[in-house]
Write a protein that holds these residues in place. Structure first.
Motif, PDB file in Angstrom:
ATOM      1  N   THR A   2       0.846  -1.180   0.000  1.00  0.00           N
ATOM      2  CA  THR A   2       0.000   0.000   0.000  1.00  0.00           C
ATOM      3  C   THR A   2       0.886   1.236   0.000  1.00  0.00           C
ATOM      4  O   THR A   2       1.861   1.302   0.748  1.00  0.00           O
ATOM      5  CB  THR A   2      -0.907   0.023   1.248  1.00  0.00           C
ATOM      6  N   GLU A   3       0.559   2.209  -0.841  1.00  0.00           N
ATOM      7  CA  GLU A   3       1.311   3.464  -0.889  1.00  0.00           C
ATOM      8  C   GLU A   3       0.463   4.574  -0.296  1.00  0.00           C
ATOM      9  O   GLU A   3      -0.721   4.691  -0.598  1.00  0.00           O
ATOM     10  CB  GLU A   3       1.716   3.785  -2.324  1.00  0.00           C
ATOM     11  N   LYS A  16       5.503   3.363   1.800  1.00  0.00           N
ATOM     12  CA  LYS A  16       5.064   2.080   1.269  1.00  0.00           C
ATOM     13  C   LYS A  16       4.927   1.158   2.463  1.00  0.00           C
ATOM     14  O   LYS A  16       5.844   1.038   3.269  1.00  0.00           O
ATOM     15  CB  LYS A  16       6.060   1.517   0.266  1.00  0.00           C
ATOM     16  N   GLU A  19       2.121  -5.221   3.559  1.00  0.00           N
ATOM     17  CA  GLU A  19       1.224  -6.031   4.391  1.00  0.00           C
ATOM     18  C   GLU A  19       1.722  -7.465   4.550  1.00  0.00           C
ATOM     19  O   GLU A  19       1.465  -8.109   5.558  1.00  0.00           O
ATOM     20  CB  GLU A  19      -0.197  -6.059   3.809  1.00  0.00           C
ATOM     21  N   VAL A  41      -2.918   1.534   7.737  1.00  0.00           N
ATOM     22  CA  VAL A  41      -3.302   0.313   7.034  1.00  0.00           C
ATOM     23  C   VAL A  41      -4.083  -0.634   7.945  1.00  0.00           C
ATOM     24  O   VAL A  41      -5.037  -1.271   7.515  1.00  0.00           O
ATOM     25  CB  VAL A  41      -2.054  -0.383   6.446  1.00  0.00           C
TER      26      VAL A  41
END
Length: 115
Positions: A2-3, A16, A19, A41
């Motif tokens: 995820t960014e 960044k 996960e 996140v």
């Protein structure tokens, strides 16, 4: 992966979050970015600001905010709760409008004095 763009300071680091690697964060310039990336996140939270009706003709709305961050998914529900409230004057800064939102220990509080 995820960014994100970190919002903890004006620098705006491009993070960044991996996960698949225990939410490892890269791209952060300080430790706060690592904490922000991981939390964003796994459990995103926000401080909410809004206004509430008052019984004052001169100041018909009073600004309020949460005194901490609540789950991001509960923001609209929290805003709906404010729509049913009318504060009676006088109003003092820090006055609790809604206590213990969603059992988080976080309150909506006023941010303006109104006489």
């Amino acid at each position: 992966m995820t960014e994100l763009i970190c919002i903890t300071c004006p620098r705006g680091c491009r993070l960044k979050v991996d996960e698949d690697n225990d939410y490892a964060v890269s791209g952060n310039a300080c430790p706060r970015g690592e904490v922000y990336g991981r939390n964003e996140v796994t459990n995103p939270v926000r401080v909410v600001t809004s206004t509430v009706r008052t019984d004052s003709a001169e100041d018909p709305r009073c600004p309020v905010k949460t005194n901490g961050a609540i789950p991001k998914g509960k923001m609209f529900e929290a805003m709906d709760m404010l729509n049913s409230i009318t504060l009676k004057t006088p109003i003092k800064i820090g006055q609790v409008v809604i206590a213990n939102l969603f059992n988080t220990g976080i309150d909506f509080v006023t941010t303006k004095n109104i006489d």
